[in-house]
Design an enzyme around this catalytic site. Sequence first.
Site, short mmCIF file in Angstrom:
data_model
loop_
_atom_site.label_atom_id
_atom_site.label_comp_id
_atom_site.label_asym_id
_atom_site.label_seq_id
_atom_site.Cartn_x
_atom_site.Cartn_y
_atom_site.Cartn_z
N HIS A 1 -7.67 -5.69 -0.23
CA HIS A 1 -6.43 -4.95 0.00
C HIS A 1 -5.75 -5.51 1.26
O HIS A 1 -6.25 -5.31 2.38
CB HIS A 1 -6.85 -3.50 0.21
CG HIS A 1 -5.72 -2.54 0.33
ND1 HIS A 1 -4.94 -2.18 -0.74
CD2 HIS A 1 -5.25 -1.82 1.39
CE1 HIS A 1 -4.06 -1.29 -0.35
NE2 HIS A 1 -4.22 -1.07 0.93
N TRP B 1 -9.88 0.23 -5.53
CA TRP B 1 -9.37 1.57 -5.16
C TRP B 1 -7.94 1.75 -5.69
O TRP B 1 -7.53 2.83 -6.09
CB TRP B 1 -9.42 1.67 -3.63
CG TRP B 1 -8.95 2.96 -3.02
CD1 TRP B 1 -7.88 3.12 -2.20
CD2 TRP B 1 -9.57 4.25 -3.11
NE1 TRP B 1 -7.78 4.42 -1.77
CE2 TRP B 1 -8.81 5.14 -2.32
CE3 TRP B 1 -10.70 4.74 -3.78
CZ2 TRP B 1 -9.12 6.50 -2.19
CZ3 TRP B 1 -11.01 6.10 -3.65
CH2 TRP B 1 -10.23 6.95 -2.87
N LYS C 1 4.34 2.11 -2.23
CA LYS C 1 4.78 3.30 -2.98
C LYS C 1 6.21 3.62 -2.55
O LYS C 1 7.08 3.93 -3.37
CB LYS C 1 3.85 4.50 -2.68
CG LYS C 1 2.34 4.24 -2.87
CD LYS C 1 1.51 5.49 -2.58
CE LYS C 1 0.11 5.26 -2.01
NZ LYS C 1 -0.90 4.66 -2.82
N SER D 1 0.82 -1.20 0.00
CA SER D 1 0.00 0.00 0.00
C SER D 1 0.86 1.27 0.00
O SER D 1 1.75 1.38 -0.84
CB SER D 1 -0.93 -0.07 1.21
OG SER D 1 -2.12 0.59 0.92
#
Length: 427
Positions: free
Chosen positions: A406, A355, A268, A264
Amino acid sequence: MKKTAKSLFLITFICLSNLVFGQFVANYDESKVPEYSLPELLVLENGKKVKTAGVWENKRRPEILELFQNEVFGKVPDVSYELSFQVIKDNIEAINGKAILKEVEITVSTSEGKLPINVLFFIPKSNKPVPLFLTLNFYGNQSIHPDKNISLAKSWLRNNEEFGITENKSNEATRGVRAYRWEVEEIIDNGLALATIYYGDIDPDFDDGFKNGIHGILKDDSDGNKNDNWGSIAAWAWGLSRAMDYIVTDADFDKDKVAVMGHSRLGKAALWAGATDKRFALTISNDSGCGGAALSRRKFGETVWRINDSFPHWFCGNFKKYSDQESNLPVDQHMLIALMAPRAIYVASAEDDQWADPRGEYLSTYYGSQVYKLFNEKALSEQKMPNIESPVVASKVGYHIRKGKHDVTPYDWQQYISFARSCFGLQ
Ligand code: GCU
């Protein structure tokens, strides 16, 4: 009013009121993805085509890296600092005697102050240096495994009712609360070590105008331009590199076989760490989504506007220019993937994690992978999204989408372990 005129009016009204009242409605409809053209990966700013690995390495790669630095993640201040490493725990038997537990405190010192960063290691018993996964975690090192020897996180923690975290502090009850996301034993059984850092040790994840964490002691506004100052993602990535500074000094580890992995927002950060630090042989992004592996121009699920609005401290000031203006971005995320070449990259998505735009994550991996051909390595060959739980691997590039939400699951870890073992020549 005719039906079409009426619905047009309604759509315009909804869009305008969303803008006025700051609401955001995510698009999950593939047919509503805007038409877009991606910035050219293999064309230099002077318009010349990139045809060799040398031109990529010496010209195009630095151009792209600079664009991400200036416009997306922000620049690390050009300020000197000192690092010291203190092994605070070592040789502690762990994982049913299969591994040893070690903790190292990295202290960053600048003229403004000191910052301690605690790194936890689980290392398989071995008489030679082992490869390892280096990761960040969300709730403190003690949250990833119930072992009582793990030091509790000392820095600011996000409150969480389910985990019994109040007053932004860790406590004994938080041991192992996130253990289900960490396949420690499986990693050890496969001959790899695991290192993890609580991300809040590097930079607490809330917007305080960059006073706390590393931002508070490593800053440089001498060029008078605040818009390219580093955001939190760049700070977390920087912390991963400082852990690497330690790892290369420790004979327990094979420094040429270090995989940086994150989930998540921390995915990044792992991608930016892999892009900025070539010592990472493999980069793994788990459900990293917007600002990570997903193409920004698709505006599917979370968008640049939404991420800048909800998390203003993650990216640099310049990135705000691209809120709802994705087509003006001089980069897109396939270029971030390409920065790993010819080292290895693995991207993973989850079917119910719309998402994070799984298709956008796959497409950027596909487009980014084309650069590997310059190094005589395979690129992903199909633009079509792979089936659920059917990983695609083209030597140094891998991707899967799994069932579910997720999260980080045993299925994800199995793929990472097997890809790492193959990249690191363990099978
Ligand atoms: C939010 C955010 C995502 C991020 C995620 C996470 O959902 O919108 O961009 O990846 O948090 O880090 O858990």
